[in-house]
Design a protein around this motif. Structure first.
Motif, PDB file in Angstrom:
ATOM      1  N   GLU A  32       0.838  -1.214   0.149  1.00  0.00           N
ATOM      2  CA  GLU A  32       0.022  -0.001   0.025  1.00  0.00           C
ATOM      3  C   GLU A  32       0.998   1.331  -0.179  1.00  0.00           C
ATOM      4  O   GLU A  32       2.042   1.239   0.739  1.00  0.00           O
ATOM      5  CB  GLU A  32      -0.877  -0.129   1.247  1.00  0.00           C
ATOM      6  CG  GLU A  32      -2.087   0.999   1.196  1.00  0.00           C
ATOM      7  CD  GLU A  32      -3.055   0.919   2.362  1.00  0.00           C
ATOM      8  OE1 GLU A  32      -3.544   1.973   2.956  1.00  0.00           O
ATOM      9  OE2 GLU A  32      -3.082  -0.021   3.029  1.00  0.00           O
ATOM     10  N   THR A  34       3.064   4.529   0.354  1.00  0.00           N
ATOM     11  CA  THR A  34       3.345   5.357   1.655  1.00  0.00           C
ATOM     12  C   THR A  34       3.683   6.482   1.565  1.00  0.00           C
ATOM     13  O   THR A  34       4.174   7.191   2.428  1.00  0.00           O
ATOM     14  CB  THR A  34       4.753   4.475   2.175  1.00  0.00           C
ATOM     15  OG1 THR A  34       5.776   4.531   1.387  1.00  0.00           O
ATOM     16  CG2 THR A  34       4.418   2.989   2.521  1.00  0.00           C
ATOM     17  N   THR A  51       2.926   9.436   3.952  1.00  0.00           N
ATOM     18  CA  THR A  51       1.780   8.988   4.595  1.00  0.00           C
ATOM     19  C   THR A  51       2.067   8.255   6.061  1.00  0.00           C
ATOM     20  O   THR A  51       3.169   7.963   6.320  1.00  0.00           O
ATOM     21  CB  THR A  51       0.796   7.963   4.044  1.00  0.00           C
ATOM     22  OG1 THR A  51       1.494   6.886   3.959  1.00  0.00           O
ATOM     23  CG2 THR A  51       0.662   8.673   2.800  1.00  0.00           C
ATOM     24  N   LYS A  53       1.478   5.251   6.787  1.00  0.00           N
ATOM     25  CA  LYS A  53       2.230   3.965   6.582  1.00  0.00           C
ATOM     26  C   LYS A  53       3.515   3.998   6.351  1.00  0.00           C
ATOM     27  O   LYS A  53       4.471   2.909   6.636  1.00  0.00           O
ATOM     28  CB  LYS A  53       1.486   3.471   5.270  1.00  0.00           C
ATOM     29  CG  LYS A  53       0.232   3.299   5.179  1.00  0.00           C
ATOM     30  CD  LYS A  53      -0.423   2.149   5.852  1.00  0.00           C
ATOM     31  CE  LYS A  53      -1.930   2.206   5.886  1.00  0.00           C
ATOM     32  NZ  LYS A  53      -2.249   0.852   6.613  1.00  0.00           N
TER      33      LYS A  53
END
Length: 287
Positions: A32, A34, A51, A53
Motif C-alpha cells: 500500500e 506510503t 503517509t 504508513k
C-alpha cells in the motif's frame, strides 16, 4: 518470491505458461502506497509527502534534498521518480531499482543514508503498479519503467552514462540487468540477484525455457560495464547459487561480496557491505 503450492504448480503447467503469468505468481508484491506527491500552485513541481504508513518521517532538511516528479513510459504508464541529492560534489549517481514489497516512500530514507556514506547521489523510481505509479506490475512494464527512468535521468539532469552506476536489488536486478545489457555505464551492482523466475521456483532448472520470466542469466553476458555482485550465503528467498551463477557469467565481474551468514533482507546490516561499496566506487572505478 516463495515456493509454489501444489495448486499453483498445477495452474502453472495446466494453463498456458505465459511469462507474464509466471512473473505475477512469483514476484510482484506492491505494498500500500506510503507516500504522495503534492503539487505547487503551477501544478508543475511536486514535493514528497509521506503517509502514516511510512516507517520513517523526514526532517525538512532531508525533504529539501529530495526532488520528485512523474515521467511516462513507452507503455503509457506514469511512474514516480526521485532524485536524492546526498553529496553536492558526487561523481556518480546510482540509478537504483529497489526490491519487492517496498516503494519510494519506504526507500528514500535508505537512499539518504547510503548515498551520504558512499559519496553518491541516488536516483530511483517505482515500478508500474507500485507506490503512486499507474498500471499493473508486469515483466514488460518493468523493462519499460527502467528505460523511462534512465531517459529521465539523462535528459533532466544531463548525467553522462559513465557517471551512472546501475544498482539493482532482488527483483530490481531484473530491470537493471536488462538495461545494463543495452547500455554501457560507469558500473553495475547486482544485490541478491536472481537468474530467472523458473530457477527461483524450481531450483533444479538447468536451462531457460521459452516461457521463463526474468531470464537475467541469459542477458548478463552482454553487460560490458564492470559488475559487482553481492549476495548473502544464507539467502532464504533467492539462493546463493543464483549470485554465483550471475557472477560467473559476467564478462567484467570484479571481486564479488559474499556476505557470510546474511539472508535476503539483511545484507546491508553487515559491515563489509559499505566497505565493499566504498572500495569499488572510490578506488576500483577510479583506477
Amino acid at each position: 518470491m516463495n515456493g509454489l503450492s501444489c495448486n499453483e504448480l498445477c495452474c502453472l503447467f495446466c494453463c498456458p505458461p505465459f511469462p507474464s503469468r509466471i512473473a505475477a505468481k512469483l514476484a510482484f508484491l506492491p505494498p500500500e502506497a506510503t507516500y504522495s506527491f503534492v503539487s505547487d500552485e503551477t501544478g508543475n513541481k511536486y514535493t514528497l509527502h509521506l503517509t502514516e504508513k511510512a516507517e520513517w518521517q523526514y526532517s525538512q532538511r532531508e525533504l529539501d534534498c529530495i526532488e520528485v516528479f512523474m515521467t511516462r513510459t513507452s507503455r503509457g504508464n506514469r511512474i514516480p521518480c526521485a532524485m536524492v541529492r546526498c553529496c553536492p560534489n558526487a561523481k556518480y549517481t546510482l540509478l537504483f531499482s529497489h526490491g519487492n514489497a517496498v516503494d519510494l516512500g519506504q526507500m528514500t530514507s535508505f537512499y539518504i543514508g547510503l548515498g551520504s556514506r558512499i559519496n553518491c547521489n541516488i536516483f530511483s523510481y517505482d515500478y508500474s503498479g507500485y507506490g503512486r505509479a499507474s498500471g499493473k506490475p508486469s515483466e514488460k512494464n518493468m523493462y519499460a519503467d527502467v528505460e523511462a527512468a534512465w531517459q529521465a535521468l539523462r535528459a533532466r539532469y544531463g548525467i553522462s552514462p559513465e557517471n551512472i552506476i546501475l544498482y539493482g536489488q532482488s527483483i530490481g536486478t531484473v530491470p537493471t540487468v536488462d538495461l545494463a545489457s543495452r547500455y554501457e555505464v560507469g558500473a553495475v551492482i547486482l544485490h541478491s540477484a536472481l537468474t530467472s523466475g523458473m530457477r527461483v521456483a524450481f531450483p533444479q532448472t538447468k536451462r531457460t525455457w521459452f516461457f521463463d520470466a526474468f531470464p537475467s542469466i541469459d542477458k548478463v553476458s552482454k553487460i560490458t560495464s564492470p559488475v559487482l555482485v553481492i549476495h548473502g550465503t544464507d539467502d532464504e528467498v533467492i539462493d546463493f547459487s543464483h549470485g554465483l551463477a550471475i557472477y560467473e557469467r559476467c564478462p567484467r565481474a570484479v571481486e564479488p561480496l559474499w556476505v557470510e551468514g546474511a539472508g535476503h533482507n539483511d545484507v546491508e546490516l553487515f559491515g563489509q557491505y559499505l566497505e565493499r561499496l566504498k572500495q569499488f566506487i572510490t578506488m576500483e572505478l577510479v583506477n
